[in-house]
Design an enzyme around this catalytic site. Sequence first.
Site, PDB file in Angstrom:
ATOM      1  NE  ARG A  76      -0.592   4.058  -0.698  1.00 38.58           N
ATOM      2  CZ  ARG A  76      -0.255   4.780  -1.754  1.00 38.58           C
ATOM      3  NH1 ARG A  76      -0.410   4.290  -2.952  1.00 38.58           N
ATOM      4  NH2 ARG A  76       0.220   5.989  -1.629  1.00 38.58           N
ATOM      5  CG  ASP A  77       4.980   2.271   5.558  1.00 37.94           C
ATOM      6  OD1 ASP A  77       5.585   1.190   5.333  1.00 37.94           O
ATOM      7  OD2 ASP A  77       5.534   3.258   6.059  1.00 37.94           O
ATOM      8  CB  ILE A  78       0.571  -2.445   7.718  1.00 38.33           C
ATOM      9  CG1 ILE A  78      -0.740  -1.697   7.594  1.00 38.33           C
ATOM     10  CG2 ILE A  78       0.537  -3.384   8.907  1.00 38.33           C
ATOM     11  CD1 ILE A  78      -1.120  -0.890   8.817  1.00 38.33           C
TER      12      ILE A  78
END
Length: 174
Positions: A76-78
Amino acid sequence: NHDSIVRVEQLSTLHGRPAVVMEFVRGLTLDRIVKANGALPVGAALQVMARIAGALDAAYNKVPPGMDKPLRVIHRDIKPSNIILSVNGGVKVLDFGTARGEFGAREAETMNVTLGSPRYMAPERITSIDAGPAADLYALGCILYEMLTGKVPFDSEEITGFFIKHMQEPPPRP
């Protein structure tokens, strides 16, 4: 546990707060490399992308030892600052702090908040908290674009501008 995911060494307490001690990886984050050098050679960008994709696939599909099903972890935060290229050629995905998975009673409290980095956030992450693994793949596409061109696919001065561009504009041609 995967060669391209930073290893957790131990869980600890530091100044009365929970802390995660991770392996030390000597290298540079992908954002610093692109900022300093611009676009990467196509072959290098594809090798980095394959390792990141392999790490995300393992996080979502690999069955951990002692368990009977995968945890279905979605990062969810690549983004490039969460990817480090080591001095010996390794690629490591960092910071699963906003990740979501099927942890039963241990589900992360971030599930009711939309977290992430607007430059790499998939449209479904903007409109839905329950975005699946495709949201990580969208971010990978944004990172690949950046590695090949030296710039992010969508840019804006304010956060709402990123959201509007990701939601309404076609991806720019590299």
